[in-house]
Scaffold this motif. Structure first.
Motif, short mmCIF file in Angstrom:
data_model
loop_
_atom_site.label_atom_id
_atom_site.label_comp_id
_atom_site.label_asym_id
_atom_site.label_seq_id
_atom_site.Cartn_x
_atom_site.Cartn_y
_atom_site.Cartn_z
N ALA A 179 0.83 -1.20 0.00
CA ALA A 179 0.00 0.00 0.00
C ALA A 179 0.87 1.25 0.00
O ALA A 179 0.58 2.23 -0.70
CB ALA A 179 -0.93 -0.01 1.21
N VAL A 180 1.98 1.22 0.75
CA VAL A 180 2.88 2.38 0.79
C VAL A 180 3.50 2.61 -0.59
O VAL A 180 3.60 3.75 -1.06
CB VAL A 180 3.98 2.16 1.85
N PHE A 181 3.89 1.53 -1.26
CA PHE A 181 4.45 1.68 -2.61
C PHE A 181 3.45 2.33 -3.57
O PHE A 181 3.80 3.24 -4.33
CB PHE A 181 4.89 0.32 -3.16
N TYR A 182 2.20 1.84 -3.52
CA TYR A 182 1.18 2.43 -4.40
C TYR A 182 0.98 3.90 -4.08
O TYR A 182 0.83 4.73 -4.96
CB TYR A 182 -0.15 1.69 -4.26
N LEU A 183 1.01 4.20 -2.78
CA LEU A 183 0.80 5.59 -2.35
C LEU A 183 1.93 6.48 -2.89
O LEU A 183 1.68 7.62 -3.30
CB LEU A 183 0.76 5.63 -0.83
N LEU A 184 3.16 5.94 -2.92
CA LEU A 184 4.28 6.70 -3.47
C LEU A 184 4.04 7.03 -4.94
O LEU A 184 4.20 8.17 -5.37
CB LEU A 184 5.58 5.91 -3.32
N ILE A 185 3.65 6.02 -5.71
CA ILE A 185 3.37 6.25 -7.14
C ILE A 185 2.28 7.31 -7.27
O ILE A 185 2.37 8.23 -8.10
CB ILE A 185 2.91 4.95 -7.82
#
Lengths: 222, 221
Positions: B195-201
């Motif tokens: 979820a954090v990775f998606y949020l970064l994108i």
């Protein structure tokens, strides 16, 4: 061969209608709760209190920045680890409500901000309470901006509700997935599933378009 | 809640997550290019004023917009083999993603083109410019600027939608967390990291969109 599968598919039609009912239930309940949440959050987000605005910004960003699939996995698989047990149905509604609420929050906040500040000031000068100002002056005018994208958002949420099938909710999508294991005609099975979704979503899209045209006309008349 | 959170496992599985991130970026990029091509073609078909072309395009757009992406993915995944078309999960997934996003892109592009006043086209005709010249020198330069933010918004949706490909066992970011979860039985570490990775994108694309909007306002002023 097609004829044979078609007959088989016809026999499983009640199963599909049951699934459709489940899709109705999940998305309907989530939309009602999500609209309430979204309006409350949207009004708070359009307020001038920073301690309300910033957490809501973060909530909206998290919901809009991560896939709903990941969100439902988090609710369904991780919450039990933290001691919050819920059935798949409750988890689906809980996550879909939070997800819908974030998008509706943005739409409502945008609508409220589109109302000229003079309106709120005039209402204040007339001696209306904050509740009355919101209820009688601001929201009725904001609804013109809110309504078309709100109905459009409902369509998106109904479509996203297909994802709850992955945690074992027997909605139309999951019925299709189960059926295709027995009737190996994917085009036919998921064609039928598509038609069922289409019959719900397309009228709503038309409704959103109609709202948009009507609201534009009314705006022009002012 | 967080005292049981195991950061060591995340570090241990970081290569897998990064590989998943790369796969998501790659799938999204190819899907985006496909969606833009489909969207441009569909948009041109729709505004061509040629009924035989516009009607099927409208049907395509409405069909895509009225059905869930997941159903479209399953439609292609389970349906194409019965037509005798053998495609890998990757190809099926990217095909579904491109066709889905393409319909939305077409609508965004159409709104952009139609936001340009008719007089611009008429002036182009008066100057003796051909259709392609008008498109190239008058319509597109004006239309593109205003359509970039909604196109980036659709790109965010595309990146998030690519998570659904994990359900037809395409390896990408969400699939990476599913793999980790099934190996270690640690859903919290897996899904929250992803979820954090998606949020970064999401934040990268969102600030890109905001930057472009500011630039647009400056240029107009």
């Amino acid at each position: 061969m097609w004829r044979f599968y078609f007959d088989q598919l016809y026999q499983t039609l009640p199963f599909f209608l049951k699934g459709l009912w489940m899709t109705f239930a999940v998305s309907g309940i989530s939309l009602v709760l999500g609209t309430l949440l979204g309006f409350a959050a949207g009004i708070a987000r359009a307020s001038r209190y920073a301690w309300l605005r910033y957490p809501l910004h973060f909530y909206v960003d998290v919901m809009r920045g991560t896939p709903y699939l990941v969100q439902i996995f988090i609710v369904f698989f991780i919450f039990p680890e933290w001691g919050i047990q819920m059935t798949a149905f409750v988890a689906a509604i809980f996550s879909l409500t939070l997800y819908a609420g974030a998008y509706i929050c943005e739409i409502v906040a945008g609508g409220i901000e589109s109302v000229p500040p003079g309106q709120a000031e005039a209402a204040k000068a007339t001696g209306l309470s904050p509740y009355q100002r919101m209820r009688r002056v601001i929201l009725p005018q904001a609804m013109r901006v809110i309504l078309p994208p709100l109905v459009g958002q409902y369509v998106l949420i109904i479509k996203d509700s297909a994802i709850v099938s992955v945690i074992g909710i027997t909605d139309v999508t999951r019925v299709g997935w189960l059926t295709v294991q027995r009737i190996p005609e994917g085009l036919m099975v998921f064609g039928l599933v598509g038609i069922l979704y289409f019959s719900i979503c397309y009228p709503l899209i038309r409704l959103a378009n109609w709202f948009e045209r009507r609201m534009c006309d009314e705006g022009a008349r002012l | 809640m967080l005292e049981t959170f195991n950061f060591r496992v995340i570090v241990e599985y970081l290569p897998l997550f990064l590989k998943g991130l790369g796969a998501t970026a790659w799938i999204s990029l190819v899907g985006l290019i496909g969606a833009l091509l489909v969207g441009i073609a569909a948009c041109m078909g729709r505004i061509s004023g040629w009924r035989a072309l516009a009607a099927p395009v409208v049907a395509y757009i409405e069909l895509i917009r009225s059905t869930p992406l997941l159903v479209q993915i399953y439609f292609f995944y389970f349906g194409l083999p019965s037509l005798g078309l053998r495609m890998s999960e990757y190809q099926t997934g990217i095909l579904a993603l491109s066709l889905n996003s393409g319909a939305y892109m077409a609508e965004i592009l159409r709104a952009g083109v139609q936001s340009i006043p008719q007089g611009q086209t008429e002036a182009g005709v008066a100057f003796g410019l051909s259709y392609l010249q008008r498109l190239r020198h008058i319509i597109l330069p004006q239309a593109i600027g205003a359509t970039i933010p909604p196109l980036l918004g659709q790109t965010i949706v595309l990146v998030k939608d690519s998570a659904l490909l994990s359900l037809i066992s395409v390896f990408e970011l969400t699939r990476a967390s599913q793999l980790m979860t099934s190996e270690r039985f640690m859903p919290a570490e897996g899904f929250l990291t992803v979820a954090v990775f998606y949020l970064l994108i999401y934040y990268v694309l969102k600030s890109l969109s905001a930057w472009w909007r500011r630039r647009l306002v400056h240029r107009r002023a």
